[in-house]
Design a protein around this motif. Structure first.
Motif, PDB file in Angstrom:
ATOM      1  N   LEU A  65      27.297  37.001  34.224  1.00  0.00           N
ATOM      2  CA  LEU A  65      27.436  35.549  34.327  1.00  0.00           C
ATOM      3  C   LEU A  65      28.837  35.091  33.924  1.00  0.00           C
ATOM      4  CD1 LEU A  65      24.018  34.222  32.946  1.00  0.00           C
ATOM      5  CD2 LEU A  65      24.813  34.222  35.312  1.00  0.00           C
ATOM      6  N   VAL A  66      29.344  35.646  32.818  1.00  0.00           N
ATOM      7  CA  VAL A  66      30.677  35.259  32.348  1.00  0.00           C
ATOM      8  C   VAL A  66      31.746  35.631  33.373  1.00  0.00           C
ATOM      9  CG1 VAL A  66      32.445  35.704  30.601  1.00  0.00           C
ATOM     10  CG2 VAL A  66      30.061  35.360  29.910  1.00  0.00           C
ATOM     11  N   VAL A  67      31.691  36.859  33.862  1.00  0.00           N
ATOM     12  CA  VAL A  67      32.688  37.329  34.829  1.00  0.00           C
ATOM     13  C   VAL A  67      32.563  36.556  36.137  1.00  0.00           C
ATOM     14  CG1 VAL A  67      33.453  39.300  36.200  1.00  0.00           C
ATOM     15  CG2 VAL A  67      32.818  39.625  33.801  1.00  0.00           C
ATOM     16  N   SER A  68      31.348  36.261  36.557  1.00  0.00           N
ATOM     17  CA  SER A  68      31.136  35.542  37.817  1.00  0.00           C
ATOM     18  C   SER A  68      31.817  34.178  37.800  1.00  0.00           C
ATOM     19  CB  SER A  68      29.640  35.355  38.075  1.00  0.00           C
ATOM     20  OG  SER A  68      28.994  36.581  38.311  1.00  0.00           O
ATOM     21  N   PHE A  69      31.631  33.429  36.729  1.00  0.00           N
ATOM     22  CA  PHE A  69      32.210  32.085  36.669  1.00  0.00           C
ATOM     23  C   PHE A  69      33.696  32.102  36.358  1.00  0.00           C
ATOM     24  CE2 PHE A  69      27.728  30.979  36.275  1.00  0.00           C
ATOM     25  CZ  PHE A  69      27.651  29.824  37.067  1.00  0.00           C
ATOM     26  N   ARG A  70      34.133  33.068  35.565  1.00  0.00           N
ATOM     27  CA  ARG A  70      35.564  33.121  35.236  1.00  0.00           C
ATOM     28  C   ARG A  70      36.407  33.618  36.400  1.00  0.00           C
ATOM     29  NH1 ARG A  70      37.026  35.425  29.372  1.00  0.00           N
ATOM     30  NH2 ARG A  70      39.031  34.625  30.163  1.00  0.00           N
ATOM     31  N   SER A  71      35.804  34.370  37.315  1.00  0.00           N
ATOM     32  CA  SER A  71      36.570  34.917  38.445  1.00  0.00           C
ATOM     33  C   SER A  71      36.616  33.964  39.633  1.00  0.00           C
ATOM     34  CB  SER A  71      35.964  36.251  38.888  1.00  0.00           C
ATOM     35  OG  SER A  71      34.632  36.076  39.346  1.00  0.00           O
ATOM     36  N   GLN A  72      35.940  32.815  39.524  1.00  0.00           N
ATOM     37  CA  GLN A  72      35.895  31.862  40.631  1.00  0.00           C
ATOM     38  C   GLN A  72      36.707  30.618  40.314  1.00  0.00           C
ATOM     39  OE1 GLN A  72      34.577  32.164  43.597  1.00  0.00           O
ATOM     40  NE2 GLN A  72      33.299  33.989  43.378  1.00  0.00           N
ATOM     41  N   THR A  73      37.376  30.111  41.328  1.00  0.00           N
ATOM     42  CA  THR A  73      38.109  28.845  41.193  1.00  0.00           C
ATOM     43  C   THR A  73      37.474  27.752  42.039  1.00  0.00           C
ATOM     44  OG1 THR A  73      39.622  29.522  42.975  1.00  0.00           O
ATOM     45  CG2 THR A  73      40.282  30.031  40.702  1.00  0.00           C
ATOM     46  N   ARG A  74      36.530  28.131  42.889  1.00  0.00           N
ATOM     47  CA  ARG A  74      35.861  27.156  43.756  1.00  0.00           C
ATOM     48  C   ARG A  74      34.594  26.639  43.110  1.00  0.00           C
ATOM     49  NH1 ARG A  74      34.513  29.991  49.101  1.00  0.00           N
ATOM     50  NH2 ARG A  74      34.291  31.826  47.772  1.00  0.00           N
ATOM     51  N   SER A 128      30.097  26.541  46.853  1.00  0.00           N
ATOM     52  CA  SER A 128      30.978  27.041  47.913  1.00  0.00           C
ATOM     53  C   SER A 128      31.221  28.538  47.764  1.00  0.00           C
ATOM     54  CB  SER A 128      32.317  26.289  47.896  1.00  0.00           C
ATOM     55  OG  SER A 128      33.018  26.556  46.683  1.00  0.00           O
ATOM     56  N   TRP A 129      30.588  29.136  46.743  1.00  0.00           N
ATOM     57  CA  TRP A 129      30.663  30.597  46.596  1.00  0.00           C
ATOM     58  C   TRP A 129      29.931  31.251  47.755  1.00  0.00           C
ATOM     59  CZ3 TRP A 129      29.369  32.228  40.871  1.00  0.00           C
ATOM     60  CH2 TRP A 129      30.238  31.550  40.002  1.00  0.00           C
ATOM     61  N   MET A 130      30.204  32.542  47.946  1.00  0.00           N
ATOM     62  CA  MET A 130      29.479  33.304  48.948  1.00  0.00           C
ATOM     63  C   MET A 130      28.012  33.399  48.553  1.00  0.00           C
ATOM     64  SD  MET A 130      32.284  36.273  49.706  1.00  0.00           S
ATOM     65  CE  MET A 130      32.514  36.570  47.966  1.00  0.00           C
ATOM     66  N   ARG A 131      27.173  33.475  49.535  1.00  0.00           N
ATOM     67  CA  ARG A 131      25.732  33.436  49.293  1.00  0.00           C
ATOM     68  C   ARG A 131      25.276  34.572  48.381  1.00  0.00           C
ATOM     69  NH1 ARG A 131      21.466  32.337  54.105  1.00  0.00           N
ATOM     70  NH2 ARG A 131      22.575  30.356  53.980  1.00  0.00           N
ATOM     71  N   SER A 132      25.784  35.765  48.607  1.00  0.00           N
ATOM     72  CA  SER A 132      25.381  36.906  47.774  1.00  0.00           C
ATOM     73  C   SER A 132      25.793  36.699  46.327  1.00  0.00           C
ATOM     74  CB  SER A 132      26.000  38.203  48.313  1.00  0.00           C
ATOM     75  OG  SER A 132      27.411  38.091  48.404  1.00  0.00           O
ATOM     76  N   GLU A 133      26.933  36.034  46.102  1.00  0.00           N
ATOM     77  CA  GLU A 133      27.379  35.767  44.738  1.00  0.00           C
ATOM     78  C   GLU A 133      26.473  34.753  44.054  1.00  0.00           C
ATOM     79  OE1 GLU A 133      32.196  36.511  45.232  1.00  0.00           O
ATOM     80  OE2 GLU A 133      31.352  34.540  45.670  1.00  0.00           O
TER      81      GLU A 133
END
Length: 341
Positions: free
Chosen positions: A58-67, A71-76
């Motif tokens: 969860l931490v890495v997922s949100f920290r690695s995104q700027t969008r 608007s993230w990819m569906r799999s994400e």
């Protein structure tokens, strides 16, 4: 067997049935045989490892995104939904197992056990349904070249997959079906035995069988189409390759589902016909509490594949990014950009 013996056994059965009011009248599972710690210690080890992995994802997922999230990819987004379920599931399970290890008794008070049961029977089915949607989505991508539409902000996915389990679990709680089951809190083996068949055994068996069928058909289709890609037009080949890649990503969630829930599917049916061995209960609590680890593996695979695709392809326009995320309402055939679904 003579009449006296039969009558004695009948009387003993009647007395037993009259004494057993709920799960608290049953002994703590494994305490009398010395298997108690072999159930709860492995469960707690798996829970804490899973909780660490899920929190990291969860931490890495949100920290690695700027969008923005939707608007993230569906799999994400699927990874986030399922991992949040893992975190809540693991926290609830850890509290129950820890209390039992410390007290060597059932979870008390009864309201706390019912709350744990409600939460577990809400979160686990929701997670199973999200995975079920992933299986259908993968199937649709390879057979119809179309993706399921979840509506703006995934409202259809969230309302159905989380709303329905919430209502069903609340109904079971209000009906008094929840309580101690010997090694945790879920359906009370006395008051909720029949309810478990309709709330858990039948749905879990149906979902498991359906996912197996969809999984096999999806990979069969991918295998057969892969043989003829070199012989068809380039545009059609790109469309097929795109749908295959997107379908494979979605199939990762189904694979993790099998690994996590196969033991529960067996026990859900087994316990209705015979006594489940204590050793298999240990296997059950270990696999069902490894969800965060499995989601971590899925996340790493998805990131490696999507990062590789981003490196090999030019930057996309905003309309393409919207198509990747699945926000648009279009149901047209899958294009190359849908490999990131």
């Amino acid at each position: 067997m003579d009449n006296a013996t039969q009558k004695s056994m009948d009387n003993a059965t009647q007395i037993t049935e009259s004494v057993l009011q709920d799960g608290y009248d049953l002994p703590v599972y494994g305490l009398d045989t010395g298997w108690f710690l072999y159930i709860h210690v492995p469960a707690l080890c798996c829970i804490f490892v899973s909780l660490f992995c899920a929190s990291a994802v969860l931490v890495v997922s949100f920290r690695s995104q700027t969008r923005p999230f939707f608007s993230w990819m569906r799999s994400e987004r699927f990874v986030v939904y399922l991992t949040m379920c893992d975190v809540l599931f693991n926290i609830t399970q850890s509290l129950g197992h820890l209390q039992m290890v410390i007290t060597k008794d059932h979870v008390y008070p009864v309201q706390l056990c019912e709350f744990y049961s409600f939460f577990l029977e809400f979160i686990a089915p929701a997670q199973v349904l999200v995975t079920h949607v992933a299986a259908f989505n993968a199937f649709g991508l390879v057979f119809l070249q179309k993706k399921l539409e979840f509506g703006k902000y995934d409202w259809k996915l969230l309302v159905i997959n989380f709303g329905v389990p919430f209502v069903l679990s609340a109904s079971a709680a209000l009906s008094g079906y929840y309580g101690p089951m010997g090694y945790g809190c879920q359906f009370d083996p006395i008051k909720g035995d029949v309810a478990q068949i309709f709330f858990s055994t039948v749905p879990m068996t149906m979902v498991l069988v359906t996912n197996v069928v969809l999984y096999v058909l999806t990979w069969w289709k991918i295998h057969t189409e892969s043989k003829r890609i070199k012989t068809i037009h380039e545009n059609e080949a790109q469309t097929l390759l795109a749908s295959h890649k997107a379908s494979k990503l979605m199939s990762l969630f189904v694979t993790a589902f099998f690994v996590q829930w196969w033991a529960l599917g067996i026990v859900s049916v087994w316990h209705n016909f015979a006594v489940v061995p204590q050793q298999f209960i240990t296997v059950l609590v270990m696999f069902t509490n490894l969800g965060g680890v499995l989601r971590g593996v899925v996340y790493i695979i998805i990131k490696r594949r999507t990062d590789r695709n981003y490196i090999n392809k030019p930057l996309k326009s905003s309309s393409q990014m919207s198509a990747d995320s699945g926000i648009s309402n279009s149901t047209t055939n899958v294009s190359v950009i849908d490999t990131h679904i």
